[in-house]
Design a protein around this motif. Structure first.
Motif, PDB file in Angstrom:
ATOM      1  N   VAL A 275      -2.079   2.433 -17.675  1.00 44.38           N
ATOM      2  CA  VAL A 275      -2.897   1.834 -16.625  1.00 44.38           C
ATOM      3  C   VAL A 275      -2.821   2.689 -15.364  1.00 44.38           C
ATOM      4  O   VAL A 275      -1.717   2.930 -14.840  1.00 44.38           O
ATOM      5  N   GLN A 276      -3.954   3.150 -14.895  1.00 45.20           N
ATOM      6  CA  GLN A 276      -4.032   3.892 -13.636  1.00 45.20           C
ATOM      7  C   GLN A 276      -4.646   2.992 -12.579  1.00 45.20           C
ATOM      8  O   GLN A 276      -5.754   2.484 -12.751  1.00 45.20           O
ATOM      9  N   THR A 277      -3.928   2.787 -11.477  1.00 41.51           N
ATOM     10  CA  THR A 277      -4.489   1.976 -10.396  1.00 41.51           C
ATOM     11  C   THR A 277      -5.358   2.856  -9.509  1.00 41.51           C
ATOM     12  O   THR A 277      -5.092   4.046  -9.317  1.00 41.51           O
ATOM     13  N   THR A 278      -6.395   2.254  -8.971  1.00 42.34           N
ATOM     14  CA  THR A 278      -7.384   2.992  -8.199  1.00 42.34           C
ATOM     15  C   THR A 278      -7.980   2.083  -7.147  1.00 42.34           C
ATOM     16  O   THR A 278      -7.693   0.881  -7.102  1.00 42.34           O
ATOM     17  N   GLY A 279      -8.808   2.640  -6.284  1.00 45.96           N
ATOM     18  CA  GLY A 279      -9.553   1.854  -5.311  1.00 45.96           C
ATOM     19  C   GLY A 279     -10.993   1.704  -5.748  1.00 45.96           C
ATOM     20  O   GLY A 279     -11.383   2.111  -6.858  1.00 45.96           O
ATOM     21  N   PHE A 280     -11.817   1.141  -4.869  1.00 41.67           N
ATOM     22  CA  PHE A 280     -13.214   0.918  -5.199  1.00 41.67           C
ATOM     23  C   PHE A 280     -14.015   2.220  -5.293  1.00 41.67           C
ATOM     24  O   PHE A 280     -15.142   2.211  -5.783  1.00 41.67           O
ATOM     25  N   GLU A 281     -13.419   3.341  -4.872  1.00 40.76           N
ATOM     26  CA  GLU A 281     -14.135   4.611  -4.966  1.00 40.76           C
ATOM     27  C   GLU A 281     -14.427   4.981  -6.417  1.00 40.76           C
ATOM     28  O   GLU A 281     -15.375   5.741  -6.703  1.00 40.76           O
ATOM     29  N   VAL A 282     -13.671   4.434  -7.370  1.00 40.08           N
ATOM     30  CA  VAL A 282     -13.904   4.752  -8.784  1.00 40.08           C
ATOM     31  C   VAL A 282     -15.267   4.250  -9.233  1.00 40.08           C
ATOM     32  O   VAL A 282     -15.829   4.757 -10.228  1.00 40.08           O
ATOM     33  N   LEU A 283     -15.848   3.295  -8.527  1.00 38.20           N
ATOM     34  CA  LEU A 283     -17.141   2.748  -8.917  1.00 38.20           C
ATOM     35  C   LEU A 283     -18.290   3.697  -8.621  1.00 38.20           C
ATOM     36  O   LEU A 283     -19.408   3.473  -9.061  1.00 38.20           O
TER      37      LEU A 283
ATOM     38  N   LEU B 150       0.834  -1.203   0.000  1.00 32.94           N
ATOM     39  CA  LEU B 150       0.000   0.000   0.000  1.00 32.94           C
ATOM     40  C   LEU B 150       0.871   1.257   0.000  1.00 32.94           C
ATOM     41  O   LEU B 150       0.596   2.224  -0.709  1.00 32.94           O
ATOM     42  N   ALA B 151       1.911   1.236   0.787  1.00 37.33           N
ATOM     43  CA  ALA B 151       2.802   2.394   0.858  1.00 37.33           C
ATOM     44  C   ALA B 151       3.505   2.644  -0.475  1.00 37.33           C
ATOM     45  O   ALA B 151       3.805   3.795  -0.815  1.00 37.33           O
ATOM     46  N   ALA B 152       3.749   1.587  -1.247  1.00 40.13           N
ATOM     47  CA  ALA B 152       4.445   1.743  -2.522  1.00 40.13           C
ATOM     48  C   ALA B 152       3.585   2.429  -3.570  1.00 40.13           C
ATOM     49  O   ALA B 152       4.114   3.049  -4.492  1.00 40.13           O
ATOM     50  N   GLY B 153       2.259   2.296  -3.501  1.00 44.03           N
ATOM     51  CA  GLY B 153       1.391   3.094  -4.352  1.00 44.03           C
ATOM     52  C   GLY B 153       0.524   2.373  -5.346  1.00 44.03           C
ATOM     53  O   GLY B 153      -0.589   2.819  -5.625  1.00 44.03           O
ATOM     54  N   ALA B 154       0.976   1.256  -5.943  1.00 47.49           N
ATOM     55  CA  ALA B 154       0.156   0.586  -6.950  1.00 47.49           C
ATOM     56  C   ALA B 154      -1.041  -0.126  -6.322  1.00 47.49           C
ATOM     57  O   ALA B 154      -2.129  -0.164  -6.901  1.00 47.49           O
ATOM     58  N   LEU B 155      -0.836  -0.687  -5.148  1.00 46.94           N
ATOM     59  CA  LEU B 155      -1.926  -1.345  -4.425  1.00 46.94           C
ATOM     60  C   LEU B 155      -2.831  -0.283  -3.813  1.00 46.94           C
ATOM     61  O   LEU B 155      -2.355   0.601  -3.090  1.00 46.94           O
ATOM     62  N   ARG B 156      -4.146  -0.379  -4.088  1.00 45.21           N
ATOM     63  CA  ARG B 156      -5.066   0.635  -3.597  1.00 45.21           C
ATOM     64  C   ARG B 156      -6.259   0.048  -2.852  1.00 45.21           C
ATOM     65  O   ARG B 156      -7.184   0.778  -2.512  1.00 45.21           O
ATOM     66  N   ALA B 157      -6.254  -1.255  -2.596  1.00 45.97           N
ATOM     67  CA  ALA B 157      -7.368  -1.870  -1.880  1.00 45.97           C
ATOM     68  C   ALA B 157      -6.894  -3.107  -1.146  1.00 45.97           C
ATOM     69  O   ALA B 157      -6.019  -3.835  -1.630  1.00 45.97           O
ATOM     70  N   THR B 158      -7.467  -3.346   0.029  1.00 47.32           N
ATOM     71  CA  THR B 158      -7.219  -4.590   0.746  1.00 47.32           C
ATOM     72  C   THR B 158      -8.471  -4.971   1.495  1.00 47.32           C
ATOM     73  O   THR B 158      -9.355  -4.130   1.737  1.00 47.32           O
ATOM     74  N   CYS B 159      -8.582  -6.237   1.844  1.00 44.84           N
ATOM     75  CA  CYS B 159      -9.771  -6.707   2.563  1.00 44.84           C
ATOM     76  C   CYS B 159      -9.332  -7.535   3.768  1.00 44.84           C
ATOM     77  O   CYS B 159      -8.334  -8.256   3.721  1.00 44.84           O
ATOM     78  N   VAL B 160     -10.109  -7.411   4.843  1.00 45.57           N
ATOM     79  CA  VAL B 160      -9.715  -7.876   6.167  1.00 45.57           C
ATOM     80  C   VAL B 160     -10.514  -9.118   6.554  1.00 45.57           C
ATOM     81  O   VAL B 160     -11.742  -9.154   6.442  1.00 45.57           O
ATOM     82  N   MET B 161      -9.799 -10.133   7.055  1.00 45.26           N
ATOM     83  CA  MET B 161     -10.435 -11.332   7.605  1.00 45.26           C
ATOM     84  C   MET B 161     -10.781 -11.034   9.067  1.00 45.26           C
ATOM     85  O   MET B 161      -9.920 -11.079   9.950  1.00 45.26           O
TER      86      MET B 161
END
Length: 283
Positions: free
Chosen positions: A274-282, A25-36
């Protein structure tokens, strides 16, 4: 510019996964994660929104690993004699044999949601560990609960197939069961959309690539991109291997960790359109 949601699954599973996801996440390309929300290290998620305000944080509902968030006596159908959830293959067998009450599934998922909200607030999206909800009858149980809980988005299991060799059409023709399952799941996704749940155009499937999605730059160059919604690419990074937790996802976790923690990856993807984004783009 194409939009890509890169999502890291399994946050909360163990420190090795949590730290890897945080670095990515800190590196920038990753923009979403999900928690167990049933796993021992889910409380680390309390700091995710503060540390990574640009990230989408979702719930990774889990029915096949670890212990329940609900009281065991309230969800006995879900539990093996050792008090842990049944493994995925046994869960599927029992669900299809109608040996698991849907009410117990709803109760456990609601308990995990309550635990998630207490730690990280309202989830931005949902999916399930090992895609366990992708079963006849169970899919809509989970979709309707997510709708009731006001979770706005979900993973789409429509497939965007990117084979390492040949075209998607050729792969579908040579793997008709894969194609048929994809058609069925696409119909289920359409039913979820009628409930108002937003989702990406599809999830990237990469037969022949390995390990994992470490070859992301080659994958995006070979993709046939959807027109009106982002695609989702799912990764599972970890800083070291924990075989008893990771199952078949072993070396791929280390390779993905190395690739997605690179701060230059986001620039290389941008150069490829390619632009990486989170679910907010929806929205």
């Amino acid at each position: 510019m194409h939009h890509l949601i890169i999502t890291a699954d399994d946050y909360g599973m163990c420190p090795e996964v949590n730290r890897a996801i945080e670095e990515c996440l800190a590196a920038g390309a990753l923009r979403a994660t999900c928690v167990m929300a049933n796993m021992p290290y889910d409380t680390d998620a309390a700091q995710l929104r503060r540390a990574f305000p640009q990230a989408s944080i979702g719930i990774h509902w889990t029915l096949t690993l670890g212990k329940p968030a609900a009281a065991p006596e309230q969800v006995p159908d879900l539990l093996a004699p050792n008090g842990q959830f049944w493994p995925a293959a046994e869960f599927r067998r029992r669900w299809l044999a109608r040996r698991i009450a849907p009410e117990q599934v709803r109760h456990e998922l609601h308990a995990q949601y309550t635990r998630f909200v207490a730690v990280a607030g309202q989830p931005d999206f949902w999916n399930t560990h090992q895609n366990i909800h992708v079963l006849p009858g169970l899919f809509m149980v989970v979709v309707t609960l997510a709708h009731e809980l006001g979770i706005p988005a979900m993973r789409s299991h429509r497939r965007i197939t990117v084979p390492r060799h040949g075209s998607a059409l050729t792969y579908h023709l040579s793997h008709p069961v894969y194609w048929l399952k994809g058609q069925i799941i696409a119909r289920w996704a359409a039913a979820a959309a009628r409930y108002g749940l937003r989702m990406p155009a599809g999830v990237v499937s990469t037969p022949g690539f390995g390990p994992g999605k470490a070859a992301v730059e080659q994958i995006v160059r070979q993709m046939t991109w959807p027109r009106h919604a982002p695609a989702e690419l799912v990764i599972h990074p970890a800083t070291r291997l924990i075989p008893e937790l990771f199952g078949s996802l072993t070396d791929s976790r280390l390779r993905e960790y190395e690739v997605f923690r690179d701060p230059m990856l986001v620039n290389r993807l941008a150069a490829a359109g390619v632009q990486t984004t989170g679910f907010e783009v929806l929205r």
